[in-house]
Scaffold this motif. Structure first.
Motif, short mmCIF file in Angstrom:
data_model
loop_
_atom_site.label_atom_id
_atom_site.label_comp_id
_atom_site.label_asym_id
_atom_site.label_seq_id
_atom_site.Cartn_x
_atom_site.Cartn_y
_atom_site.Cartn_z
N GLU A 223 0.88 -1.15 0.18
CA GLU A 223 -0.15 -0.20 0.16
C GLU A 223 0.80 1.12 0.30
O GLU A 223 0.33 2.10 -0.93
CB GLU A 223 -0.87 -0.13 0.70
CG GLU A 223 -2.28 0.93 1.14
CD GLU A 223 -2.64 1.35 2.75
OE1 GLU A 223 -3.78 1.92 2.83
OE2 GLU A 223 -2.72 -0.24 3.10
N TRP A 224 1.81 1.33 0.75
CA TRP A 224 2.58 2.09 1.16
C TRP A 224 3.47 2.16 -0.45
O TRP A 224 3.44 3.68 -0.71
CB TRP A 224 3.90 1.84 1.73
CG TRP A 224 4.67 3.12 2.11
CD1 TRP A 224 4.41 4.45 3.45
CD2 TRP A 224 5.81 3.51 2.04
NE1 TRP A 224 5.74 4.68 3.41
CE2 TRP A 224 6.14 4.37 1.72
CE3 TRP A 224 7.03 3.02 0.37
CZ2 TRP A 224 7.86 5.21 1.53
CZ3 TRP A 224 7.76 4.21 -0.16
CH2 TRP A 224 8.60 4.84 1.14
N THR A 225 3.97 1.54 -1.27
CA THR A 225 4.32 2.07 -2.36
C THR A 225 4.13 2.36 -3.34
O THR A 225 4.18 3.22 -4.08
CB THR A 225 4.77 0.11 -2.87
OG1 THR A 225 5.98 -0.52 -2.06
CG2 THR A 225 6.05 0.78 -4.41
N VAL B 63 10.53 9.00 -11.06
CA VAL B 63 9.71 7.86 -11.43
C VAL B 63 10.53 7.47 -12.45
O VAL B 63 10.60 6.68 -12.70
CB VAL B 63 8.15 7.75 -11.59
CG1 VAL B 63 7.28 6.68 -12.27
CG2 VAL B 63 7.69 8.37 -10.06
N ARG B 64 10.91 8.57 -13.86
CA ARG B 64 11.12 8.18 -14.90
C ARG B 64 12.78 7.37 -14.60
O ARG B 64 12.57 7.01 -15.15
CB ARG B 64 11.11 10.00 -15.88
CG ARG B 64 11.20 8.97 -17.39
CD ARG B 64 11.60 10.37 -17.94
NE ARG B 64 12.38 12.08 -17.46
CZ ARG B 64 11.89 12.65 -16.94
NH1 ARG B 64 10.28 12.97 -16.78
NH2 ARG B 64 13.14 13.94 -16.70
N VAL B 65 13.07 7.81 -13.18
CA VAL B 65 14.98 7.68 -13.69
C VAL B 65 15.27 6.47 -12.91
O VAL B 65 15.86 5.87 -13.14
CB VAL B 65 15.89 8.67 -12.95
CG1 VAL B 65 15.92 9.95 -14.01
CG2 VAL B 65 15.30 9.04 -11.52
N MET C 86 13.63 -1.92 -8.80
CA MET C 86 14.95 -0.61 -8.23
C MET C 86 13.62 0.59 -6.82
O MET C 86 14.17 0.63 -5.61
CB MET C 86 15.52 0.79 -8.84
CG MET C 86 16.00 1.57 -7.64
SD MET C 86 17.14 0.61 -6.64
CE MET C 86 18.85 0.42 -7.82
N PHE C 87 12.68 0.80 -7.31
CA PHE C 87 11.31 1.78 -6.31
C PHE C 87 10.78 0.85 -5.60
O PHE C 87 10.59 1.14 -4.54
CB PHE C 87 10.34 2.69 -7.72
CG PHE C 87 9.92 3.78 -6.63
CD1 PHE C 87 9.87 4.51 -6.23
CD2 PHE C 87 8.72 3.30 -5.88
CE1 PHE C 87 8.96 5.61 -5.75
CE2 PHE C 87 7.93 3.88 -4.76
CZ PHE C 87 8.27 5.60 -4.91
N THR C 88 10.50 -0.25 -5.99
CA THR C 88 9.87 -1.06 -4.86
C THR C 88 10.76 -1.24 -3.69
O THR C 88 10.72 -2.00 -3.17
CB THR C 88 9.63 -2.64 -5.46
OG1 THR C 88 8.20 -2.31 -6.58
CG2 THR C 88 8.61 -3.55 -4.67
N LYS D 180 22.29 5.81 -0.83
CA LYS D 180 21.56 5.41 -1.58
C LYS D 180 20.10 6.21 -1.88
O LYS D 180 20.20 6.25 -3.22
CB LYS D 180 20.42 4.02 -1.41
CG LYS D 180 20.32 3.36 -2.61
CD LYS D 180 19.47 1.77 -1.92
CE LYS D 180 19.64 1.66 -3.05
NZ LYS D 180 19.18 -0.56 -2.71
N VAL D 181 19.38 6.76 -1.22
CA VAL D 181 18.24 7.77 -1.84
C VAL D 181 18.79 8.75 -2.79
O VAL D 181 18.38 9.65 -2.73
CB VAL D 181 17.08 8.36 -1.09
CG1 VAL D 181 16.58 6.97 -0.59
CG2 VAL D 181 17.48 8.08 0.56
#
Length: 275
Positions: free
Chosen positions: A19-21, A33-35, A40-42, A73-74
């Motif tokens: 739900e958070w993702t 989101v594009r890069v 990787m986002f998950t 990392k972020v």
């Protein structure tokens, strides 16, 4: 942390993550989101949730280590601090609403649970800000050093001949870097001739010309001849209009002409081979 909150998070960790993702993808700007790929986002989102949970389960030293790794990392991924903090607020909201839906939060204990959420999340948010800020400052500092090293490279092209190609605006700090690199480089490479190529410098004003003259004079004092290449017509006109005296410096309109002149100075020349 309140035992009810802890138990709910542990028992519903995967549902909370999913739900958070989804909600954070909606909040993320288009560039982020594009890069970053979905995978990787998950994966990064799971690390974020794991980090939050480690704050509940681990001692402060373990959590700080995980938070530092996550922040580094972020920062590389380009996640802004506001997005990370929004993620923490969204996590709290998902957990609280989930507890309400499951009847864990009641009118009797609601204020106590809200207080426990705030007591737990505020120090965590402050720690995230501090670690993120330090990581960002470190990254910017390293990038600045790297840019300084790249801003005035001295390249040996032939024995006794080196080239310093300059691109972009020259300010006082960069001029100092140019001077240092020139002096260190000509001694290191035992240069007889050094060519400063300003083809990529958009504007040559009085200050820029002054710095170049100073650099050429310093190089001459250590026994190396300096040549200024890439004098475009508009640059030449500007120099004349400003009354800048470059009589002590050999100038050429292109790097090619400069290298040919440098070869003559070092008693060499380019010879075309037949057949």
């Amino acid at each position: 942390m309140n035992q009810l909150i802890y138990d709910f998070i542990k028992q519903n960790q995967d549902n909370i993550l999913n739900e958070w993702t989804e909600k954070m993808k909606e909040k993320a700007d288009e560039r982020l989101v594009r890069v970053v790929s979905d995978q990787m986002f998950t994966r990064t989102s799971r690390e974020f949730i794991d980090m939050i949970i480690s704050n509940i389960e681990s001692d402060n030293e373990v959590f700080t280590g995980k938070l530092t790794d996550f922040a580094e990392k972020v920062v590389r991924l380009g996640w802004p601090l506001t997005f990370v903090n929004e993620g923490l607020r969204e996590f709290n909201l998902i957990v609280f609403q989930g507890m309400q839906a499951n009847g864990i939060v009641t009118s009797e204990n609601q204020m106590d649970i809200i207080y426990d959420f705030d007591k737990w999340s505020t120090p965590l948010s402050n720690e995230i800000v501090n670690i993120y800020a330090r990581t960002w400052e470190k990254t910017v500092s390293l990038q600045k050093i790297a840019l300084q090293e790249l801003s005035a490279p001295l390249i040996p092209v032939l024995e006794g001949i080196t080239v310093m190609p300059l691109v972009g605006t020259i300010d006082t700090q960069r001029a100092k870097q140019i001077m240092e690199n020139l002096l260190q480089g000509v001694v290191k490479h035992r240069s007889e001739v050094v060519l400063i190529d300003i083809t990529g410098v958009p504007v040559v004003d009085t200050m820029v010309a002054h710095h170049i003259i100073q650099a050429a004079e310093a190089v001459r004092l250590v026994g190396t001849k300096c040549m200024l290449c890439g004098i475009r017509p508009e640059i030449a006109q500007t120099i004349v209009n400003l009354g800048i005296n470059l009589n002590e410096i050999v100038t050429k309109n292109s790097l090619k002409k400069g290298i040919e002149a440098a070869l003559e100075i070092t008693s060499r020349k380019i010879v075309e081979m037949e057949g």
